[in-house]
Design a protein around this motif. Structure first.
Motif, mmCIF file in Angstrom:
data_model
loop_
_atom_site.group_PDB
_atom_site.id
_atom_site.type_symbol
_atom_site.label_atom_id
_atom_site.label_comp_id
_atom_site.label_asym_id
_atom_site.label_seq_id
_atom_site.Cartn_x
_atom_site.Cartn_y
_atom_site.Cartn_z
ATOM 1 N N THR A 118 27.055 72.349 -60.687
ATOM 2 C CA THR A 118 26.010 73.126 -60.011
ATOM 3 C C THR A 118 24.887 72.241 -59.501
ATOM 4 O OG1 THR A 118 25.038 73.560 -62.180
ATOM 5 C CG2 THR A 118 26.494 75.251 -61.253
ATOM 6 N N PHE A 119 24.430 71.309 -60.337
ATOM 7 C CA PHE A 119 23.333 70.449 -59.908
ATOM 8 C C PHE A 119 23.795 69.499 -58.804
ATOM 9 C CE2 PHE A 119 20.862 66.543 -59.970
ATOM 10 C CZ PHE A 119 19.582 67.041 -59.875
ATOM 11 N N TYR A 120 25.012 68.985 -58.928
ATOM 12 C CA TYR A 120 25.507 68.023 -57.948
ATOM 13 C C TYR A 120 25.631 68.672 -56.569
ATOM 14 C CZ TYR A 120 28.080 63.938 -56.269
ATOM 15 O OH TYR A 120 28.461 62.809 -55.582
ATOM 16 N N VAL A 121 26.177 69.902 -56.542
ATOM 17 C CA VAL A 121 26.293 70.611 -55.260
ATOM 18 C C VAL A 121 24.913 70.950 -54.718
ATOM 19 C CG1 VAL A 121 27.080 72.746 -54.159
ATOM 20 C CG2 VAL A 121 28.571 71.548 -55.761
ATOM 21 N N TYR A 122 24.021 71.397 -55.597
ATOM 22 C CA TYR A 122 22.663 71.733 -55.171
ATOM 23 C C TYR A 122 21.953 70.509 -54.579
ATOM 24 C CZ TYR A 122 17.634 72.507 -55.589
ATOM 25 O OH TYR A 122 16.292 72.566 -55.335
ATOM 26 N N GLY A 160 32.101 67.497 -52.642
ATOM 27 C CA GLY A 160 33.359 67.086 -53.252
ATOM 28 C C GLY A 160 33.786 65.692 -52.833
ATOM 29 N N LEU A 161 33.703 65.399 -51.535
ATOM 30 C CA LEU A 161 34.086 64.075 -51.046
ATOM 31 C C LEU A 161 33.161 62.993 -51.592
ATOM 32 C CD1 LEU A 161 35.028 64.762 -47.316
ATOM 33 C CD2 LEU A 161 36.560 64.096 -49.176
ATOM 34 N N ARG A 162 31.866 63.303 -51.626
ATOM 35 C CA ARG A 162 30.924 62.304 -52.143
ATOM 36 C C ARG A 162 31.187 62.031 -53.615
ATOM 37 N NH1 ARG A 162 24.270 62.177 -52.447
ATOM 38 N NH2 ARG A 162 24.153 59.908 -52.629
ATOM 39 N N ASN A 170 29.889 51.607 -62.387
ATOM 40 C CA ASN A 170 28.567 52.232 -62.307
ATOM 41 C C ASN A 170 28.641 53.549 -61.530
ATOM 42 O OD1 ASN A 170 27.126 50.118 -63.639
ATOM 43 N ND2 ASN A 170 27.272 48.903 -61.758
ATOM 44 N N HIS A 171 27.952 54.551 -62.061
ATOM 45 C CA HIS A 171 27.818 55.830 -61.373
ATOM 46 C C HIS A 171 26.578 55.803 -60.490
ATOM 47 C CE1 HIS A 171 31.012 58.160 -63.226
ATOM 48 N NE2 HIS A 171 30.658 57.693 -64.432
ATOM 49 N N ASN A 172 26.571 56.672 -59.474
ATOM 50 C CA ASN A 172 25.365 56.854 -58.671
ATOM 51 C C ASN A 172 24.448 57.882 -59.329
ATOM 52 O OD1 ASN A 172 23.544 56.669 -56.553
ATOM 53 N ND2 ASN A 172 24.626 58.165 -55.279
ATOM 54 N N TYR A 173 25.033 58.953 -59.888
ATOM 55 C CA TYR A 173 24.267 59.981 -60.579
ATOM 56 C C TYR A 173 24.396 59.787 -62.091
ATOM 57 C CZ TYR A 173 23.425 62.850 -56.398
ATOM 58 O OH TYR A 173 22.991 63.321 -55.178
ATOM 59 N N PHE A 174 23.304 60.078 -62.825
ATOM 60 C CA PHE A 174 23.350 60.022 -64.286
ATOM 61 C C PHE A 174 24.203 61.168 -64.826
ATOM 62 C CE2 PHE A 174 19.324 57.734 -63.443
ATOM 63 C CZ PHE A 174 19.679 56.526 -64.033
ATOM 64 N N GLY A 175 24.467 61.138 -66.130
ATOM 65 C CA GLY A 175 25.393 62.064 -66.766
ATOM 66 C C GLY A 175 25.147 63.530 -66.475
ATOM 67 N N ASN A 176 23.972 64.075 -66.832
ATOM 68 C CA ASN A 176 23.701 65.494 -66.638
ATOM 69 C C ASN A 176 23.638 65.885 -65.168
ATOM 70 O OD1 ASN A 176 23.629 66.017 -69.370
ATOM 71 N ND2 ASN A 176 21.423 65.597 -69.535
ATOM 72 N N SER A 177 23.218 64.956 -64.338
ATOM 73 C CA SER A 177 23.088 65.262 -62.911
ATOM 74 C C SER A 177 24.433 65.338 -62.206
ATOM 75 C CB SER A 177 22.200 64.218 -62.222
ATOM 76 O OG SER A 177 22.786 62.930 -62.310
ATOM 77 N N ARG A 178 25.509 64.967 -62.923
ATOM 78 C CA ARG A 178 26.844 65.070 -62.329
ATOM 79 C C ARG A 178 27.497 66.423 -62.609
ATOM 80 N NH1 ARG A 178 27.294 59.793 -64.345
ATOM 81 N NH2 ARG A 178 28.729 60.452 -66.006
ATOM 82 N N ARG A 179 26.771 67.312 -63.251
ATOM 83 C CA ARG A 179 27.293 68.654 -63.437
ATOM 84 C C ARG A 179 27.497 69.333 -62.077
ATOM 85 N NH1 ARG A 179 23.021 71.537 -66.995
ATOM 86 N NH2 ARG A 179 21.721 70.313 -65.560
#
Length: 390
Positions: free
Chosen positions: A161-165, A134-136, A150-159
């Motif tokens: 479940t995937f982001y926490v995983y 959450g903090l990240r 600019n994002h660090n993660y691409f669009g789908n990877s910011r979901r």
């Protein structure tokens, strides 16, 4: 996937594996530097860290850890963004790692591991992993995006479940290091305390040997007196038998770290009976002992101090101010409560050397998994101890 490149320690790894192995290497190096050996007889004492040493080692660790993390990132990963974005991302990511590290090191681990609260520990770990993600996300995908676009993660990877995983690896890595640092600190402190206690025990045994009579001589003498008085003065004979049992208990059971609760209570009962004998059974003492006792064990001679202290300082001849000794057993725990009144003109040190030694012994045996409360209000003094059975 990153190519496998030989690292400076002679192993082949990707970026993540490289950082983990280096962190373990730094930890092992730190441990070896922390160890200061002192020989005392046959005892090896590992000195605990001072606060200044602890801070210094943590600073060294973070400098090396962050430096190698960035070196590994430079070696194994190409960035698509400018230097200013990479610097801000590095600051934000390091901030999250440091925060989660010390949330565990200073709060979660000290309040769960010594008390063996493993369910709370597991729940805390899950919460810290979520806090990390959450903090990240807040720092990198919201604040950093607002600043740089600019994002660090691409669009789908910011979901979610995937982001926490994906971030669970980084959170787990930093938590493992945090637990390792905490356990090393605890190990050094506990080892030093146990070694010091062993030294004090040896000194006490040596001092005792210098002055004690043969226990067998005392027991045989008391048994002879009991035999002589059994018919002519049965009360006196019974008192001598109790005294003999107390001396035998102190002499032999004190050699063991653990004793049966029923034996400890019988020792206390004999002590109370002999104390009442001094006052012709007119001392105002109220005792509550459990009627049914199983095979529970407690540290030897742990309870006598509370009883002895209550008798020593308590008022014994006033009906409305009794000395109360209560021992109960519930939920795998022993609970002893004492209550006594004392004369206000008499100095009463509630934090005297006796209770300091009791607390020190409890900390060595149970760490923080016990409750010892000492209270004084006007002329009323109370103690309460709760310990789990061994």
């Amino acid at each position: 996937m990153n190519p496998c490149v030989p690292g400076i320690f002679g192993f082949c790894c990707n970026h993540r594996d490289f950082v983990v192995r280096f962190a373990v290497f730094v930890l092992k190096t730190g441990i070896s530097n922390l160890r200061s050996l002192k020989i005392a007889g046959n005892t090896v004492i590992l000195k605990p860290m001072t606060r200044a040493q602890e801070i210094r080692y943590h600073i060294i660790f973070w400098i090396l850890f962050i430096a190698m993390d960035k070196i590994a990132a430079f070696m194994f990963r190409e960035s698509r963004y400018e230097l200013d974005w990479r610097l801000m991302q590095a600051v934000f990511f390091t901030t999250v790692q440091v925060l989660v590290f010390y949330l565990n090191y200073l709060f979660l681990a000290p309040h769960t591991i010594p008390q063996k609260k493993y369910k709370s520990l597991a729940l805390g770990i899950v919460i810290l992993i979520l806090v990390f993600a959450g903090l990240r996300y807040l720092l990198e995908e919201v604040i950093l995006f607002e600043i740089t676009g600019n994002h660090n993660y691409f669009g789908n990877s910011r979901r979610f479940t995937f982001y926490v995983y994906d971030n669970s690896f980084f959170a787990t890595r930093i938590l493992i290091l945090s637990f390792a640092f905490y356990l090393v600190k605890r190990m050094l402190k506990t080892n030093q305390q146990l070694a010091q206690l062993e030294i004090e025990k040896k000194q006490a045994e040596l001092q005792s040997l210098k002055s004690q009579l043969s226990p067998h001589f005392l027991f045989n003498t008391l048994n002879s007196l009991y035999s002589d008085l059994y018919d002519t003065s049965p009360k006196a004979g019974a008192d001598i038998l109790k005294l003999s049992e107390m001396l035998r208990y102190v002499t032999y059971e004190n050699e063991h770290d653990e004793v049966l609760l029923k034996d400890e209570i019988q020792f206390l009962q004999n002590y109370i009976d002999l104390f009442q004998r001094r006052f012709d059974h007119e001392a105002n003492i109220v005792v509550y002992f459990p009627k049914e006792i199983g095979s529970e064990k407690i540290p030897s001679l742990m309870l006598i101090h509370f009883v002895e202290n209550a008798f020593k300082h308590g008022i014994l001849n006033e009906p409305k101010k009794p000395v109360i000794i209560s021992i109960t057993s519930e939920k795998e725990q022993l609970h002893i409560h004492t209550s006594n009144y004392f004369r206000t003109q008499v100095s009463y040190d509630e934090q005297g050397i006796g209770y300091k030694n009791i607390r020190k012994r409890l900390e060595l045996i149970y760490h923080e998994n016990f409750k010892l409360e000492i209270s004084q209000e006007n002329d009323h003094f109370q103690t309460e101890l709760k310990i789990p059975f061994l």
